[in-house]
Design a protein around this motif. Structure first.
Motif, PDB file in Angstrom:
ATOM      1  N   PRO A   1       2.076   5.786  36.874  1.00 11.15           N
ATOM      2  CA  PRO A   1       2.184   4.340  36.645  1.00 11.15           C
ATOM      3  C   PRO A   1       3.651   3.936  36.492  1.00 11.15           C
ATOM      4  CG  PRO A   1       0.571   5.353  35.163  1.00 11.15           C
ATOM      5  CD  PRO A   1       1.311   6.472  35.821  1.00 11.15           C
ATOM      6  N   ASP A   2       3.946   2.730  36.924  1.00 13.28           N
ATOM      7  CA  ASP A   2       5.305   2.206  36.775  1.00 13.28           C
ATOM      8  C   ASP A   2       5.601   1.987  35.292  1.00 13.28           C
ATOM      9  OD1 ASP A   2       7.771   1.157  37.301  1.00 13.28           O
ATOM     10  OD2 ASP A   2       7.048  -0.665  38.287  1.00 13.28           O
ATOM     11  N   TRP A   3       6.876   2.167  34.916  1.00 12.63           N
ATOM     12  CA  TRP A   3       7.265   1.953  33.529  1.00 12.63           C
ATOM     13  C   TRP A   3       8.743   1.565  33.452  1.00 12.63           C
ATOM     14  CZ3 TRP A   3      10.287   5.990  30.850  1.00 12.63           C
ATOM     15  CH2 TRP A   3      10.598   7.067  31.669  1.00 12.63           C
ATOM     16  N   ASP A   4       9.161   1.048  32.307  1.00 11.43           N
ATOM     17  CA  ASP A   4      10.496   0.472  32.155  1.00 11.43           C
ATOM     18  C   ASP A   4      11.621   1.498  32.247  1.00 11.43           C
ATOM     19  OD1 ASP A   4       9.211  -1.883  31.797  1.00 11.43           O
ATOM     20  OD2 ASP A   4       9.636  -2.076  29.652  1.00 11.43           O
ATOM     21  N   GLY A   5      11.337   2.763  31.983  1.00 10.40           N
ATOM     22  CA  GLY A   5      12.398   3.758  31.877  1.00 10.40           C
ATOM     23  C   GLY A   5      12.674   4.553  33.133  1.00 10.40           C
ATOM     24  N   VAL A   6      12.159   4.115  34.278  1.00 14.03           N
ATOM     25  CA  VAL A   6      12.420   4.871  35.513  1.00 14.03           C
ATOM     26  C   VAL A   6      13.925   4.922  35.778  1.00 14.03           C
ATOM     27  CG1 VAL A   6      10.189   4.388  36.585  1.00 14.03           C
ATOM     28  CG2 VAL A   6      12.093   2.799  36.906  1.00 14.03           C
ATOM     29  N   GLN A   7      14.368   6.036  36.358  1.00 13.13           N
ATOM     30  CA  GLN A   7      15.801   6.188  36.617  1.00 13.13           C
ATOM     31  C   GLN A   7      16.291   5.265  37.739  1.00 13.13           C
ATOM     32  OE1 GLN A   7      13.821   8.937  35.984  1.00 13.13           O
ATOM     33  NE2 GLN A   7      14.731   9.255  33.959  1.00 13.13           N
ATOM     34  N   ALA A   8      15.413   4.932  38.671  1.00 12.44           N
ATOM     35  CA  ALA A   8      15.776   4.021  39.765  1.00 12.44           C
ATOM     36  C   ALA A   8      14.545   3.235  40.180  1.00 12.44           C
ATOM     37  CB  ALA A   8      16.353   4.786  40.958  1.00 12.44           C
ATOM     38  N   ALA A   9      14.765   1.977  40.563  1.00  7.67           N
ATOM     39  CA  ALA A   9      13.672   1.129  41.043  1.00  7.67           C
ATOM     40  C   ALA A   9      14.143   0.343  42.249  1.00  7.67           C
ATOM     41  CB  ALA A   9      13.211   0.181  39.942  1.00  7.67           C
ATOM     42  N   ILE A  10      13.206   0.099  43.160  1.00  7.81           N
ATOM     43  CA  ILE A  10      13.498  -0.697  44.353  1.00  7.81           C
ATOM     44  C   ILE A  10      12.537  -1.871  44.372  1.00  7.81           C
ATOM     45  CG2 ILE A  10      13.793  -0.699  46.850  1.00  7.81           C
ATOM     46  CD1 ILE A  10      13.879   2.367  46.706  1.00  7.81           C
ATOM     47  N   ARG A  11      13.086  -3.062  44.364  1.00 11.28           N
ATOM     48  CA  ARG A  11      12.292  -4.283  44.418  1.00 11.28           C
ATOM     49  C   ARG A  11      12.300  -4.817  45.847  1.00 11.28           C
ATOM     50  NH1 ARG A  11      14.965  -8.380  41.488  1.00 11.28           N
ATOM     51  NH2 ARG A  11      13.004  -9.426  41.000  1.00 11.28           N
ATOM     52  N   PHE A  12      11.111  -4.972  46.427  1.00 12.76           N
ATOM     53  CA  PHE A  12      10.989  -5.534  47.758  1.00 12.76           C
ATOM     54  C   PHE A  12      10.560  -6.997  47.716  1.00 12.76           C
ATOM     55  CE2 PHE A  12      10.667  -1.005  48.477  1.00 12.76           C
ATOM     56  CZ  PHE A  12      11.299  -0.808  49.694  1.00 12.76           C
ATOM     57  N   ASP A  13      10.416  -7.533  46.521  1.00 15.22           N
ATOM     58  CA  ASP A  13       9.891  -8.890  46.348  1.00 15.22           C
ATOM     59  C   ASP A  13      10.529  -9.501  45.108  1.00 15.22           C
ATOM     60  OD1 ASP A  13       7.722 -10.833  45.098  1.00 15.22           O
ATOM     61  OD2 ASP A  13       7.263 -10.674  47.229  1.00 15.22           O
ATOM     62  N   PRO A  14      10.889 -10.786  45.136  1.00 19.63           N
ATOM     63  CA  PRO A  14      11.550 -11.393  43.977  1.00 19.63           C
ATOM     64  C   PRO A  14      10.670 -11.486  42.745  1.00 19.63           C
ATOM     65  CG  PRO A  14      11.055 -13.052  45.646  1.00 19.63           C
ATOM     66  CD  PRO A  14      10.807 -11.720  46.276  1.00 19.63           C
ATOM     67  N   ARG A  15       9.356 -11.357  42.906  1.00 21.39           N
ATOM     68  CA  ARG A  15       8.460 -11.428  41.745  1.00 21.39           C
ATOM     69  C   ARG A  15       8.304 -10.087  41.044  1.00 21.39           C
ATOM     70  NH1 ARG A  15       3.955 -14.087  45.480  1.00 21.39           N
ATOM     71  NH2 ARG A  15       4.973 -12.544  46.833  1.00 21.39           N
TER      72      ARG A  15
ATOM     73  N   MET B   1      19.128   5.070  49.580  1.00 22.01           N
ATOM     74  CA  MET B   1      19.875   4.328  48.562  1.00 22.01           C
ATOM     75  C   MET B   1      19.377   4.674  47.167  1.00 22.01           C
ATOM     76  SD  MET B   1      20.993   0.587  49.984  1.00 22.01           S
ATOM     77  CE  MET B   1      19.396   0.020  50.543  1.00 22.01           C
ATOM     78  N   ALA B   2      18.062   4.827  47.001  1.00 20.69           N
ATOM     79  CA  ALA B   2      17.526   5.229  45.697  1.00 20.69           C
ATOM     80  C   ALA B   2      18.045   6.609  45.300  1.00 20.69           C
ATOM     81  CB  ALA B   2      15.998   5.227  45.738  1.00 20.69           C
ATOM     82  N   LEU B   3      18.092   7.538  46.249  1.00 19.23           N
ATOM     83  CA  LEU B   3      18.616   8.875  45.956  1.00 19.23           C
ATOM     84  C   LEU B   3      20.103   8.812  45.606  1.00 19.23           C
ATOM     85  CD1 LEU B   3      16.799  10.853  48.797  1.00 19.23           C
ATOM     86  CD2 LEU B   3      16.242  10.866  46.358  1.00 19.23           C
TER      87      LEU B   3
ATOM     88  N   LEU C   1      19.077  -2.613  55.522  1.00 21.17           N
ATOM     89  CA  LEU C   1      19.100  -2.177  54.128  1.00 21.17           C
ATOM     90  C   LEU C   1      17.712  -1.763  53.652  1.00 21.17           C
ATOM     91  CD1 LEU C   1      21.506  -4.885  52.651  1.00 21.17           C
ATOM     92  CD2 LEU C   1      22.037  -2.490  53.187  1.00 21.17           C
ATOM     93  N   ARG C   2      16.690  -2.520  54.013  1.00 24.55           N
ATOM     94  CA  ARG C   2      15.331  -2.167  53.586  1.00 24.55           C
ATOM     95  C   ARG C   2      14.886  -0.857  54.229  1.00 24.55           C
ATOM     96  NH1 ARG C   2      12.174  -6.839  51.419  1.00 24.55           N
ATOM     97  NH2 ARG C   2      10.281  -5.954  52.314  1.00 24.55           N
ATOM     98  N   SER C   3      15.332  -0.605  55.463  1.00 22.91           N
ATOM     99  CA  SER C   3      14.969   0.655  56.109  1.00 22.91           C
ATOM    100  C   SER C   3      15.635   1.843  55.431  1.00 22.91           C
ATOM    101  CB  SER C   3      15.344   0.616  57.592  1.00 22.91           C
ATOM    102  OG  SER C   3      16.737   0.819  57.780  1.00 22.91           O
TER     103      SER C   3
ATOM    104  N   PHE D   1      15.756  -8.166  49.073  1.00 19.70           N
ATOM    105  CA  PHE D   1      15.061  -9.356  49.569  1.00 19.70           C
ATOM    106  C   PHE D   1      16.041 -10.522  49.500  1.00 19.70           C
ATOM    107  CE2 PHE D   1      14.099  -8.701  45.078  1.00 19.70           C
ATOM    108  CZ  PHE D   1      14.589  -9.881  44.514  1.00 19.70           C
ATOM    109  N   GLY D   2      15.653 -11.629  50.146  1.00 22.49           N
ATOM    110  CA  GLY D   2      16.448 -12.847  50.052  1.00 22.49           C
ATOM    111  C   GLY D   2      17.743 -12.783  50.839  1.00 22.49           C
ATOM    112  N   PRO D   3      18.536 -13.844  50.757  1.00 21.96           N
ATOM    113  CA  PRO D   3      19.781 -13.902  51.525  1.00 21.96           C
ATOM    114  C   PRO D   3      20.868 -12.975  51.009  1.00 21.96           C
ATOM    115  CG  PRO D   3      19.562 -15.844  50.125  1.00 21.96           C
ATOM    116  CD  PRO D   3      18.270 -15.098  50.025  1.00 21.96           C
ATOM    117  N   GLU D   4      20.784 -12.555  49.749  1.00 24.55           N
ATOM    118  CA  GLU D   4      21.808 -11.691  49.171  1.00 24.55           C
ATOM    119  C   GLU D   4      21.142 -10.506  48.474  1.00 24.55           C
ATOM    120  OE1 GLU D   4      25.045 -11.813  49.443  1.00 24.55           O
ATOM    121  OE2 GLU D   4      25.171 -13.724  50.528  1.00 24.55           O
ATOM    122  N   ALA D   5      21.065  -9.374  49.140  1.00 24.27           N
ATOM    123  CA  ALA D   5      20.489  -8.180  48.524  1.00 24.27           C
ATOM    124  C   ALA D   5      21.413  -7.673  47.418  1.00 24.27           C
ATOM    125  CB  ALA D   5      20.275  -7.093  49.570  1.00 24.27           C
ATOM    126  N   ASP D   6      20.830  -7.149  46.356  1.00 21.91           N
ATOM    127  CA  ASP D   6      21.594  -6.567  45.250  1.00 21.91           C
ATOM    128  C   ASP D   6      21.507  -5.051  45.370  1.00 21.91           C
ATOM    129  OD1 ASP D   6      22.727  -5.708  42.912  1.00 21.91           O
ATOM    130  OD2 ASP D   6      21.531  -6.973  41.593  1.00 21.91           O
TER     131      ASP D   6
END
Length: 228
Positions: free
Chosen positions: A157-171, A90-92, A83-85, A183-188
């Protein structure tokens, strides 16, 4: 060796047999999941799989006997590497689902460091989206300079209104119109459905762990996957 547990509701045997699964050799055991002795049968099946060399196991969806399998030293197949690869396609797909033209959209990549999958996603997305926004604590500056040299674009710069975001870290921040958390045992996957044309989904078996195994063994390419 890969193990596989399948349900066989009309029997109580836990005999292990060698069988192919889409060309991948597996140690397969049939288990009746119902009745008073089901948990004991699961423990016996787990021990037999472990004795014959199984380490990871494919199981039916909503499998209730992981405690017994873990006790025997067996672990699930984690689909996260695959999934990470596939973060960029997935973003597209998220953009398409929203009716967004990628060349008019902003995608954010967020992680604690510029690790391999994040860098690959950045390389694949940079020429395909209007704005690529990075929020990467370690190595983010170096990655920005590399992408600028490679593609001649200035990252935003990153901002709240992006159309899509990918988080690779829970923080990482969760803001955005659609957010993938890889990330983690259950990817969203933000509601995305993963399919492979020509490959029929098993009625009971876990789908994403199966795709991970086929990818690991070279029987499936990233480009074979479709996201909708």
């Amino acid at each position: 060796m890969l193990g596989q547990v399948v349900y066989q509701r009309d029997g109580k045997g836990t005999k292990v047999v060698r069988a192919p699964l889409h060309g991948v050799p597996v140690l397969r055991v049939a288990l009746d999941p119902e009745g008073f002795w089901a948990r004991r049968r699961a423990g016996r099946a787990a021990r037999r799989l472990a004795r014959q060399g199984a380490a990871r196991v494919l199981v039916p969806e909503d499998f209730p006997f992981w405690e017994e399998l873990s006790r025997a030293g067996l672990r699930p197949v984690d689909p996260l590497p695959l999934l990470r690869s596939c973060a960029a396609p997935m973003a597209l797909a998220l953009l398409r689902r929203q009716g967004e033209d990628p060349l008019r959209a902003a995608v954010a990549l967020r992680g604690s460091r510029a690790e391999r999958d994040l860098v690959r996603a950045a390389e694949e997305l940079c020429p395909r989206v209007r704005d690529l926004c990075l929020s990467v604590q370690t190595g983010g500056g170096e990655l920005e300079r590399y992408l600028h040299r490679q593609y001649g674009v200035a990252l935003r710069p990153d901002w709240d209104g992006v159309q899509a975001a990918i988080r690779f870290d829970p923080r990482a921040e969760e803001a955005g119109q659609a957010v993938l958390s890889l990330f983690g045992p259950e990817a969203d996957l933000a509601g995305l459905v993963v399919s492979v044309p020509g490959l029929e989904r098993q009625k009971e078996g876990q789908w994403l762990p199966l795709l991970e195994i086929l990818w690991e063994t070279g029987r499936l390419e990233r480009t074979d996957l479709e996201f909708t």
